[in-house]
Design a protein around this motif. Structure first.
Motif, PDB file in Angstrom:
ATOM      1  N   LEU A 166       2.786  50.648  73.941  1.00 35.63           N
ATOM      2  CA  LEU A 166       2.669  50.716  75.251  1.00 35.63           C
ATOM      3  C   LEU A 166       3.228  49.468  76.026  1.00 35.63           C
TER       4      LEU A 166
ATOM      5  N   THR B  99       3.050  46.746  79.042  1.00 38.27           N
ATOM      6  CA  THR B  99       2.041  46.239  79.893  1.00 38.27           C
ATOM      7  C   THR B  99       1.480  46.781  81.221  1.00 38.27           C
TER       8      THR B  99
ATOM      9  N   VAL C 250      -8.056  44.737  72.899  1.00 37.10           N
ATOM     10  CA  VAL C 250      -7.556  46.235  73.239  1.00 37.10           C
ATOM     11  C   VAL C 250      -6.255  46.217  73.862  1.00 37.10           C
ATOM     12  N   PRO C 251      -5.811  45.086  74.722  1.00 37.38           N
ATOM     13  CA  PRO C 251      -4.588  45.027  74.998  1.00 37.38           C
ATOM     14  C   PRO C 251      -3.669  44.750  73.751  1.00 37.38           C
TER      15      PRO C 251
ATOM     16  N   LEU D  54      -4.388  51.974  82.030  1.00 32.25           N
ATOM     17  CA  LEU D  54      -5.319  52.294  81.033  1.00 32.25           C
ATOM     18  C   LEU D  54      -6.569  51.461  81.170  1.00 32.25           C
TER      19      LEU D  54
ATOM     20  N   VAL E 113      -3.097  57.781  72.346  1.00 34.84           N
ATOM     21  CA  VAL E 113      -3.677  57.363  73.457  1.00 34.84           C
ATOM     22  C   VAL E 113      -4.798  57.966  73.781  1.00 34.84           C
TER      23      VAL E 113
ATOM     24  N   LEU F 233      -7.961  56.744  72.717  1.00 34.76           N
ATOM     25  CA  LEU F 233      -8.695  55.337  73.144  1.00 34.76           C
ATOM     26  C   LEU F 233      -9.328  55.548  74.617  1.00 34.76           C
TER      27      LEU F 233
ATOM     28  N   TYR G  13      -3.928  45.972  70.620  1.00 35.35           N
ATOM     29  CA  TYR G  13      -3.916  47.462  70.319  1.00 35.35           C
ATOM     30  C   TYR G  13      -2.872  48.078  70.970  1.00 35.35           C
ATOM     31  N   MET G  14      -3.053  48.385  72.216  1.00 29.49           N
ATOM     32  CA  MET G  14      -2.296  48.899  72.984  1.00 29.49           C
ATOM     33  C   MET G  14      -0.840  48.584  72.880  1.00 29.49           C
ATOM     34  N   TYR G  15      -0.478  47.138  72.740  1.00 33.47           N
ATOM     35  CA  TYR G  15       0.957  46.724  72.625  1.00 33.47           C
ATOM     36  C   TYR G  15       1.660  46.706  71.200  1.00 33.47           C
TER      37      TYR G  15
ATOM     38  N   LEU H 259       0.324  50.966  69.586  1.00 32.81           N
ATOM     39  CA  LEU H 259       0.500  52.225  70.563  1.00 32.81           C
ATOM     40  C   LEU H 259       1.889  52.111  70.926  1.00 32.81           C
TER      41      LEU H 259
ATOM     42  N   SER I 298      -0.323  49.557  79.976  1.00 33.60           N
ATOM     43  CA  SER I 298      -1.573  49.104  79.385  1.00 33.60           C
ATOM     44  C   SER I 298      -2.591  49.031  80.465  1.00 33.60           C
TER      45      SER I 298
END
Length: 450
Positions: A274, A276, A264-265, A282, A333, A336, A267-269, A272, A279
């Motif tokens: 985003l 750190t 998932v991190p 979240l 976001v 998620l 995917y965020m980075y 999306l 992230s």
């Protein structure tokens, strides 16, 4: 303490590696040395603690952990740091082996769900506070202090253990040295196989050798344990299908947890874009929910049994895997957040009841072995989960092998990410089936008092 230390070290690891002047591969041994020693000796110390030495194993474990922490803080080079982390791992294996036994030995049966819920809750709190605490300490003090803070905590824990844990008469039983060596080699080679496989490649000679070593020593351990008079683990307990079913379910639960928290991190980075910091905030949604529901769910399971909470947790697990299977960056976001909420409830609900269920269905007289198996499943499940998710990603997206994630196109990354979510969904369905198949047990208050 284990969860806090692990999450703090992960945050500070890039700074430590930079100060020592080592690459990512070299710095990974700071984590590996800890994991190998911890998982490799849990069964051995679990057996020792179960033979009337819980207080000694618990207290000495904190002493060794604190000593290892101090050596880590003053280590002048990577070699000493890795050795000190191994010492930490040895102490952590003693603590992890003894802590759940305190619940199974000194709490009545109708309170064990609550007790296991406390462990799950403290783990959730540690995962919540670890990253921001580690970042703050590393940024404004130095990475040395992330280890030094363990020293006074360890001393306090030793004092508390001496005064709070009842003493017990130690049973005179020959220590199973041969079984301990075989089990350590099997678990250590398994951890290294799954940890190094994604980076070196599954057909690398070193990985093939580790896999063969694990298979041979594991088979040898099983054959030896069947014949031994007093093995560290009575492997015959797995003949009980109920015990095997709840153990496999818990192993897969831990695998999904570790795999999702690994992917998932990214995917965020990647998808999306985003930072750190965002992230991390979240991900705290999931950790906070896990920390909040652990104790209430544990108490609830003592009244209604562990089956319903485990089924409910499996349904939440399936739900967030389905969300991750169909999620796209275009949804933003907000899409998620429901997945993170379901993740928090899934792990928070399953923590106490799932571990309690393993002890409940252990054969009579083998509750200690069941507890040791549960702890080992926790760590092995995490390693297997990360390796399985990484393997599925590399198989689905061959272009990712030897390529930085940041260099992959958004479409390629999303393909691999969805494949890992599908794997998690399969694991989630299996846990639902196994959780539903095993009968429910409710321990009445009157029965426990009698």
């Amino acid at each position: 303490m284990d969860g806090l230390d692990s999450s703090i070290v992960n945050v500070a690891l890039p700074v430590i590696a930079s100060e020592y002047g080592v690459d990512i591969s070299g710095s990974s041994w700071v984590v590996m040395a800890y994991l190998v020693l911890m998982a490799g000796f849990i069964l051995a110390f679990g057996k020792i603690a179960d033979n009337g030495r819980i207080r000694q194993v618990f207290a000495i474990g904190f002493g060794i952990f604190a000593l290892g922490s101090f050596i880590c803080a003053v280590s002048p080079n990577l070699t000493m740091m890795i050795a000190a982390r191994a010492v930490q791992g040895l102490g952590a294996s003693m603590i992890a082996a003894a802590a759940p036994l305190l619940i199974t030995r000194f709490l009545p049966e109708n309170k064990r769900g609550f007790g296991m819920g406390v462990i799950a809750t403290t783990g959730g709190i540690a995962l919540t506070l670890g990253p921001p605490l580690g970042g703050f300490i590393t940024e404004y003090l130095s990475w040395h202090w992330i280890f030094l803070i363990n020293v006074p905590i360890g001393i306090a824990a030793i004092i508390a253990a001496k005064s709070a844990i009842p003493s017990a008469k130690a049973e005179k039983e020959k220590f199973d040295a041969a079984g301990t060596v075989l089990m350590f080699i099997a678990i250590a080679s398994m951890i290294m196989f799954f940890e190094r496989g994604p980076s070196l490649g599954w057909f690398n000679p070193q990985i093939i050798l580790l896999g063969a070593l694990c298979a041979v020593t594991l088979l040898s351990f099983c054959i030896y344990s069947v014949r031994a008079k007093s093995p560290i683990l009575n492997v015959s307990i797995f003949r009980n299908w109920k015990f095997s079913a709840v153990t496999i379910s818990y192993l897969l639960t831990c695998a999904v947890f570790a795999g999702v928290m690994y992917m998932v991190p990214y995917y965020m980075y990647t998808s999306l874009s985003l930072s750190t910091a965002v992230s991390g905030l979240l991900l705290m949604i999931s950790s906070i929910i896990t920390a909040c529901v652990g104790i209430p769910i544990g108490s609830w399971s003592d009244k209604v049994g562990c089956k319903i909470p485990c089924i409910l947790a499996a349904l939440f697990r399936i739900s967030f895997c389905v969300i991750l299977l169909f999620i796209t960056p275009e949804l933003g976001v907000l899409a998620l957040i429901p997945a993170l909420i379901c993740m928090g409830f899934s792990f928070g609900i399953s923590g106490g009841p799932a571990t309690t269920r393993i002890v409940q269905h252990s054969p009579k007289g083998e509750e200690g072995s069941g507890t040791s198996v549960m702890i080992t499943s926790d760590f092995l499940g995490g390693v297997i989960g990360v390796a399985a998710y990484a393997l599925i990603f590399s198989i689905t997206v061959p272009q990712s092998i030897g390529t930085s994630v940041s260099d992959l196109t958004g479409e390629l990354f999303l393909t691999g990410f969805h494949a890992t979510a599908a794997l998690g969904l399969v694991f989630g369905i299996i846990t639902l089936i196994l959780s539903s198949a095993v009968p429910n047990l409710i321990v009445k208050k009157d029965d426990s008092e009698n």
